[in-house]
Design an enzyme around this catalytic site. Structure first.
Site, PDB file in Angstrom:
ATOM      1  N   ARG A  21      -5.659 -31.426  96.942  1.00 22.18           N
ATOM      2  CA  ARG A  21      -4.720 -30.630  96.137  1.00 22.18           C
ATOM      3  C   ARG A  21      -4.416 -31.268  94.790  1.00 22.18           C
ATOM      4  NH1 ARG A  21      -3.490 -30.136 101.385  1.00 22.18           N
ATOM      5  NH2 ARG A  21      -2.226 -32.011 101.209  1.00 22.18           N
ATOM      6  N   GLU A  72      -0.505 -44.308 109.647  1.00 27.40           N
ATOM      7  CA  GLU A  72       0.335 -44.490 110.828  1.00 27.40           C
ATOM      8  C   GLU A  72      -0.542 -44.865 112.038  1.00 27.40           C
ATOM      9  OE1 GLU A  72       2.774 -41.099 111.471  1.00 27.40           O
ATOM     10  OE2 GLU A  72       3.910 -42.054 113.093  1.00 27.40           O
TER      11      GLU A  72
HETATM   12  P1  5GP Z   1       1.280 -40.526 101.554  1.00 22.28           P
HETATM   13  O1  5GP Z   1       0.043 -41.367 101.456  1.00 22.28           O
HETATM   14  O2  5GP Z   1       2.142 -40.596 100.328  1.00 22.28           O
HETATM   15  O3  5GP Z   1       2.060 -40.771 102.824  1.00 22.28           O
HETATM   16  O4  5GP Z   1       0.794 -39.032 101.734  1.00 22.28           O
HETATM   17  C1  5GP Z   1       0.394 -38.336 100.618  1.00 22.28           C
HETATM   18  C2  5GP Z   1      -0.834 -37.508 100.889  1.00 22.28           C
HETATM   19  O5  5GP Z   1      -0.650 -36.668 102.013  1.00 22.28           O
HETATM   20  C3  5GP Z   1      -1.072 -36.615  99.697  1.00 22.28           C
HETATM   21  O6  5GP Z   1      -2.449 -36.526  99.416  1.00 22.28           O
HETATM   22  C4  5GP Z   1      -0.490 -35.288 100.103  1.00 22.28           C
HETATM   23  O7  5GP Z   1      -1.294 -34.227  99.654  1.00 22.28           O
HETATM   24  C5  5GP Z   1      -0.463 -35.324 101.631  1.00 22.28           C
HETATM   25  N1  5GP Z   1       0.835 -34.875 102.173  1.00 22.28           N
HETATM   26  C6  5GP Z   1       1.725 -35.585 102.899  1.00 22.28           C
HETATM   27  N2  5GP Z   1       2.762 -34.835 103.262  1.00 22.28           N
HETATM   28  C7  5GP Z   1       2.550 -33.613 102.749  1.00 22.28           C
HETATM   29  C8  5GP Z   1       3.281 -32.372 102.771  1.00 22.28           C
HETATM   30  O8  5GP Z   1       4.376 -32.220 103.361  1.00 22.28           O
HETATM   31  N3  5GP Z   1       2.740 -31.325 102.086  1.00 22.28           N
HETATM   32  C9  5GP Z   1       1.555 -31.435 101.434  1.00 22.28           C
HETATM   33  N4  5GP Z   1       1.095 -30.364 100.779  1.00 22.28           N
HETATM   34  N5  5GP Z   1       0.834 -32.576 101.404  1.00 22.28           N
HETATM   35  C10 5GP Z   1       1.323 -33.647 102.056  1.00 22.28           C
END
Ligand code: 5GP
Length: 174
Positions: free
Chosen positions: A61, A98
């Site tokens: 995205r 995780e």
């Molecule tokens: P992080 O590494 O910050 O935990 O997770 C970020 C990645 O997971 C990003 O690439 C993001 O697109 C996806 N992601 C995590 N949670 C969500 C969510 O609630 N909605 C969306 N659209 N993407 C999420």
């Protein structure tokens, strides 16, 4: 209404996706609205103008508005993808999830030494993905000078992982 209000009214909370207990932010309704999408791109462009030489979008995205931001800034757009998707030559970076590990990759020729890089994605959650991207940019000789996200899930404190790389972290809603 303000841009923030419009984004908040458009994004959908999906309960128990992809797992029980998780509230997933579905941002795809934003893409149904070309006028709002244009305003979002312009807001990111305004914050990045004159500050970046390259935009890196995080799969998948992060590609969607990322390439539009790059085109409006008139700078190159570079894809950061999950391992195994990009042809060589690539550089990779692994990071902990995780459960287990993930690896991301970028073409090793695209980020020039000293380039100021904007790392863009849709949602900042724990910050692990964007942090790994910043490490990857560093391995390539670039410097992350800005991060930008549509949504910051602030309760996960993702910004804490990113400030060692860049304190300029643009988020449109929290
Ligand atoms: P992080 O590494 O910050 O935990 O997770 C970020 C990645 O997971 C990003 O690439 C993001 O697109 C996806 N992601 C995590 N949670 C969500 C969510 O609630 N909605 C969306 N659209 N993407 C999420």
């Amino acid at each position: 209404s303000t841009l923030q209000e419009k984004i908040n009214q458009t994004i959908v909370d999906v309960n128990d996706f992809p797992k029980e207990g998780i509230v997933y932010k579905d941002i795809t309704p934003l893409f149904l609205n070309p006028e709002l999408s244009g305003e979002i791109v312009d807001a990111f462009v305004e914050k990045a103008k004159g500050k970046v030489d390259i935009v890196c979008g995080i799969e998948s995205r992060g590609f969607l508005y990322g390439i539009q931001i790059a085109q409006k800034l008139n700078v190159p757009f570079v894809l950061i993808r999950k391992a195994g998707k990009l042809p060589p030559p690539t550089i990779s970076e692994s990071y902990d999830l995780e459960y287990g590990q993930a690896t991301i990759e970028v073409n090793s020729n695209y980020i020039k030494d000293g380039a100021r890089v904007l790392i863009h994605d849709d949602v900042l959650a724990t910050g692990g993905t964007a942090e790994a991207c910043a490490k990857l940019v560093e391995k390539c000789g670039g410097k992350t000078t800005q991060f930008s996200f549509i949504v910051d899930l602030t309760f996960l404190n993702g910004k804490d992982k990113l400030t060692p790389f860049a304190t300029d972290i643009v988020t449109l809603i929290e």
